[in-house]
Write an enzyme that holds these catalytic residues in place. Structure first.
Site, short mmCIF file in Angstrom:
data_model
loop_
_atom_site.label_atom_id
_atom_site.label_comp_id
_atom_site.label_asym_id
_atom_site.label_seq_id
_atom_site.Cartn_x
_atom_site.Cartn_y
_atom_site.Cartn_z
N GLU A 4 0.74 -1.36 -0.06
CA GLU A 4 -0.02 -0.07 0.18
C GLU A 4 0.71 1.33 0.09
OE1 GLU A 4 -4.26 -0.47 1.81
OE2 GLU A 4 -2.68 -0.89 3.37
N HIS B 2 -4.84 0.53 11.05
CA HIS B 2 -6.16 -0.07 11.03
C HIS B 2 -6.68 0.20 12.58
CE1 HIS B 2 -4.81 -3.09 7.70
NE2 HIS B 2 -4.81 -1.70 7.46
ZN LIG Z 1 -4.46 -0.77 5.12
#
Ligand SMILES: [Zn+2]
Length: 231
Positions: free
Chosen positions: A75, A96
């Protein structure tokens, strides 16, 4: 120079880990490379609390690992594309963090029911709903950056959070405060009655009084001192 920036990313990662924002080996934070080559970010495969300076790598906007060891996080475009879109951003956090993710998934706006959310409200935390899947491509990274716009945080709904700041210190403190704000909102809702919160004018005043740059720096230093083995 590279030692300093590796140390910065290591400290940011460990602070986020100590703040219970780790999700096993997922989540990462980055600092802009002062020479414009990309971002300094933890290598994949490590938990946030495990990030030492040697586990930090330099990743180019094309996704090449220019310095450092190990696999790279898929990412990375979250970081590289936000930095491309926002010249004022020197640090990006993506985690997260559980209460913030839950709040966004529940469809709730972040409300300044205590001090914390005034860091973000107004304008509030925009919601990226283009996908709840990973941000794997530069196009998706640009879409996240477009939703973030000029804000200091964005919810990746059903996935995570992104916070940004002029430096990685600011972005890290923002991520810690966003999670605290979401937690505070959750426990406030637990009383069952409709809560009260600051109006936008009061929120702006509180932000200036509580979250001015010197205070953010003090919070960063405090979070560093609280890390295991420091103080
Ligand atoms: Zn993520």
């Amino acid at each position: 120079m590279s030692e300093q920036i590796r140390e910065l990313v290591s400290l940011s990662s460990r602070i986020l880990g100590a703040g219970d924002q780790g999700d096993l080996v997922w989540g990462h934070s980055s600092a802009r490379d002062p020479e414009g080559r990309g971002v300094w970010i933890k290598a994949a495969g490590w938990g946030l609390e495990e990030v030492t300076p040697s586990r930090v790598q330099l990743v180019s906007p094309a996704g090449e690992v220019l310095e450092g060891e190990g696999p790279r996080h898929s990412e990375y475009p979250i970081h590289t594309e936000i930095m491309a879109a926002r010249a004022d951003v020197g640090g990006v956090v993506h985690t997260h963090s559980p209460y913030a993710v839950a709040l966004a998934a529940a469809g709730q706006e972040l409300l300044p029911v205590s001090h914390a959310a005034n860091f973000f409200v107004p304008p509030g935390v925009p919601r990226f709903t283009g996908t709840a899947d990973l941000i794997l491509t530069p196009a998706l990274g640009r879409a996240v950056a477009a939703t973030l716009a000029d804000a200091s945080a964005v919810f990746l709904v059903n996935h995570g959070i992104v916070t940004v700041g002029p430096t990685l210190r600011d972005a890290t403190v923002a991520a810690i405060i966003l999670e605290r704000a979401a937690y505070q909102q959750w426990i406030t809702r637990g009383f069952g009655t409709w809560p009260t919160w600051s109006d936008p004018g009061e929120s702006v005043a509180k932000r200036e009084h509580i979250f001015h740059p010197a205070a953010v720096e003090q919070v960063w230093e405090y979070l560093v001192r609280r890390l295991p083995g420091r103080a």
